[in-house]
Design an enzyme around this catalytic site. Structure first.
Site, short mmCIF file in Angstrom:
data_model
loop_
_atom_site.label_atom_id
_atom_site.label_comp_id
_atom_site.label_asym_id
_atom_site.label_seq_id
_atom_site.Cartn_x
_atom_site.Cartn_y
_atom_site.Cartn_z
CD GLU A 49 -3.03 1.36 2.18
OE1 GLU A 49 -3.02 0.63 3.10
OE2 GLU A 49 -3.87 2.12 2.15
CB CYS A 248 -7.59 2.99 3.76
SG CYS A 248 -8.12 1.93 5.13
CG ASN A 379 -9.06 -2.41 1.85
OD1 ASN A 379 -8.25 -3.27 1.79
ND2 ASN A 379 -8.94 -1.45 2.92
CD GLU A 380 -9.73 -2.38 6.56
OE1 GLU A 380 -8.95 -3.43 7.20
OE2 GLU A 380 -9.85 -1.26 7.47
O1 AHR Z 1 -2.39 -1.67 6.64
C1 AHR Z 1 -3.01 -0.37 7.12
C2 AHR Z 1 -4.43 -0.14 6.85
O2 AHR Z 1 -5.08 -1.21 7.79
C3 AHR Z 1 -5.01 -0.36 5.54
O3 AHR Z 1 -4.88 0.52 4.42
C4 AHR Z 1 -6.23 -1.04 5.73
O4 AHR Z 1 -6.81 -1.75 4.72
C5 AHR Z 1 -6.16 -1.55 7.25
O5 AHR Z 1 -7.27 -0.96 8.38
#
Ligand code: AHR
Length: 662
Positions: A49, A248, A379-380
């Site tokens: 990321e 994120c 993503n999440e």
């Molecule tokens: O890894 C850091 C963050 O943790 C990522 O962006 C997100 O997917 C998770 O909340």
């Protein structure tokens, strides 16, 4: 258990510890003949990321920050030390950012008026400085329009922290129209905090843009490529997949600032810079100079995946902005552009050169497909809004590309209401691969080595997509260390991932890397500054598992049961049918050494093998820039006597035993 590990009492000069501190003898049994399941080549991989300056200022080897004057403050990163702003007449020179609307993608450049060439300079500070190495070559490029021909020469220098020149080149700007120029220079000294100084000969006005410096020595010697030292560590892990670009960052704080892959391909200078969402995310860790130039874009991510032998796994926005931020939703009726982005990405990666997006890939230099097999939707995300959107994506992707496997998400935590709801709904939908995230205590990792033992073998496969043991609380807490307790606890947990390879098909530590002086989130697997990168103890754990993943899962048991923390021991075993090896992974989380006997049944084994041990005496031990390999694997020859392997596992250790099958 944590108390058992931490409590240490020095008695009579001997270090003894809590109730599990006494030496144990454990007998284990491995059945080499019996494959439980095939291990997927993707089993252990990488989560990338653009957080912590991982792309610009990190992996992407560009040394000039704000090279095209597109940051919100267009001269951020640029200093003009000698400009006297008090009086126009006395100014030695001045840089003015210009924003043109006629050019749609690259609207910004810098107009410099030079009155006194001796007195004027414009200096770029780099990403917390520029790391230059003695005798290394650096490639400079820029665009210039020398309107009235008044500027005779542009002089470009590296300067050290005391302003001494440590490398120099120049460019003669010959055209009054925009023209590209390039030059090479050599650094005369190693310096972690160099800057780029630009001065001029002649007086008058010149326009400059895309002022860029890359080391010549990049990964695979690619022009304007990636930092070789960082990619080398990734490559050494033999990763099964590369997930990108997040995290994120995929979602954006608002939908408008989600990651849009189409803006990250094509001509580098046409890729529009935007603010990185981590720039302002945490009040205590603000990084106002964190932007995305997209020089490292989707083409480069696919190319990197190919270079390091990893299956690419792009994750795309599903029309939901980060639910920790605005949580903005694209209405279902307006989801088409998001879905189209996913379909077009598959065409970009796999389409023939005669397809519109396949042609873009080909024009960028890769006519062959990238062989994309996996794609992530969101993503999440969590809740009914996600499930509703996932269904739309699933239908569209599967009807056009039935062989692409879709990765869905179960939210930000490994349990609780959001997780339970997401899992239940995704199971109903026969989701193929569900991403789980866990940022938990080391104790949680040790206690959850059995997490997947009872997962439904017929349900969705699992992608343990983001995990890292947190020494403090989760999130961007400065107290979160990459310490040894975190690393071996992850190893204990990972034996559980491996033992459940039938259901866990991919896993990755997160985040991947962080700039020593510009991070937002800790812990991270790699730490770098402008001259150096170090693997943490967690990195070496990941590397040991990934590089020794084998092809077939075997059982390893004590009294018929998996070893999941009894006597503070954890184990998993595989065989590798390519190298013809049995590989046993053993983690000892106890405060003392433990004797282990492994009864290896079912195949004749060579008497000489290899034992790799990763250990450190103190739970708080860490690798640092001064001691980068303090905790790193030590390999020794192992002699097998008979059918039973005898091992003494040091306190707090991760051990890999490799024996050839004859
Ligand atoms: O890894 C850091 C963050 O943790 C990522 O962006 C997100 O997917 C998770 O909340």
């Amino acid at each position: 258990m944590k108390n058992n590990i931490i409590a240490k009492i020095v008695l009579g000069g001997l270090l003894v510890s809590g109730i599990h501190g006494f030496a144990q003898k454990t007998t284990l049994e491995v059945n080499i003949d019996k494959t439980v399941t095939k291990i997927k080549p993707t089993m252990f991989g990488l989560f990338f990321e653009d957080i912590n300056f991982a792309a610009d200022g990190g992996l992407y080897a560009e040394m000039v920050k704000n090279r095209s004057f597109e940051f919100d403050k267009p001269l951020m990163g640029w200093d003009q030390p000698n400009t006297k702003r008090s009086s126009l007449n006395k100014q030695s020179g001045v840089a003015t950012p210009i924003k043109e609307l006629k050019n749609k993608t690259n609207t910004n450049f810098c107009r410099i008026l030079i009155n006194d060439p001796q007195g004027y300079a414009i200096i770029n500070e780099g990403f917390r400085g520029m790391g230059v190495k003695k005798d290394a070559k650096y490639n400079l490029s820029l665009k210039a329009a020398n309107h009235d021909g008044a500027i005779k020469k542009i002089i470009i220098q590296f300067i050290d922290k005391d302003k001494n020149v440590i490398g120099e080149t120049n460019i003669v700007p010959t055209s009054d129209e925009w023209k590209n120029y390039s030059a090479q220079f050599v650094a005369t000294q190693t310096e972690a905090k160099a800057k780029l100084k630009i001065t001029f000969e002649g007086t008058g006005t010149i326009d400059l843009d895309m002022i860029s410096v890359f080391p010549e020595d990049t990964w695979k010697n690619r022009k304007n490529g990636l930092r070789k030292d960082i990619v080398q560590l990734l490559y050494d892990m033999k990763p099964g997949f590369l997930r990108f670009p997040g995290g994120c960052i995929v979602e954006g704080r608002t939908l408008a600032d989600r990651y849009q892959w189409k803006n990250s391909v094509g001509n580098v200078e046409d890729r529009k810079t935007m603010m990185n969402r981590w720039n302002v995310e945490f009040p205590s860790k603000q990084t106002p100079d964190y932007f995305q130039s997209f020089g490292l874009g989707f083409y480069e991510y696919f190319q990197l995946s190919e270079d390091i032998g990893a299956t690419p796994l792009p994750i795309l926005s599903c029309g939901m902005a980060c639910q920790y931020n605005t949580g903005e939703l694209a209405p279902i009726a307006e989801l088409d552009p998001y879905v189209q982005d996913a379909l077009d990405l598959i065409e970009f990666a796999n389409g023939g050169v005669d397809t519109p997006w396949g042609k873009v890939r080909s024009d960028m230099g890769h006519p062959k497909p990238f062989n994309l097999k996996l794609i992530g939707v969101g993503n999440e995300q969590w809740g009914p809004d996600y499930i509703e959107r996932y269904k739309v994506f699933e239908k569209a992707i599967k009807s056009k590309y039935p062989n692409i496997t879709i990765v869905s998400g179960s939210g930000p935590s490994p349990d609780g209401e959001f997780f339970d709801y997401g899992m239940q709904e995704l199971k109903k939908l026969n989701a193929e691969l569900v991403d789980e995230h866990y940022y938990k205590s080391p104790q949680w990792f040790r206690e959850n080595a059995t997490r997947y033992d009872n997962y439904d073998r017929k349900g969705p496969k699992i992608f343990a997509g983001e995990y890292a043991a947190q020494s403090g609380s989760s999130g961007p807490n400065p107290r979160n260390k990459n310490n040894w307790e975190c690393a071996f606890s992850e190893a204990a947990f990972m034996t559980g991932l491996e033992r459940n390879a039938e259901v866990v098909n991919l896993c990755s530590y997160a985040p991947l890397m962080a700039h020593e002086e510009a991070w937002q989130w800790a812990p991270d697997m790699l730490w770098f500054n402008n001259l150096q990168v170090i693997g943490t103890a967690n990195y070496y754990v990941q590397k040991l598992f990934s590089a020794n993943k084998g092809t077939d899962l075997l059982t390893i048991t004590k009294d018929g049961k998996a070893l999941t923390g009894q006597n503070n021991l954890y184990a998993s075993a595989v065989k590798d049918m390519n190298t013809k090896e049995v590989i046993v992974k053993l983690v000892n989380t106890a405060t003392t050494a433990q004797e282990v006997t492994i009864d290896l049944k079912g195949s004749k084994l060579a008497s000489k093998g290899t034992l790799i041990t990763l250990t450190s005496p103190d739970l708080q031990d860490e690798n640092t820039f001064t001691e980068p390999t303090k905790i790193s694997p030590i390999e020794s020859e192992y002699k097998l006597k008979g059918e039973k392997a005898q091992l003494s596992l040091p306190a707090y250790s991760v051990n890999i035993l490799k024996l050839k099958m004859e």
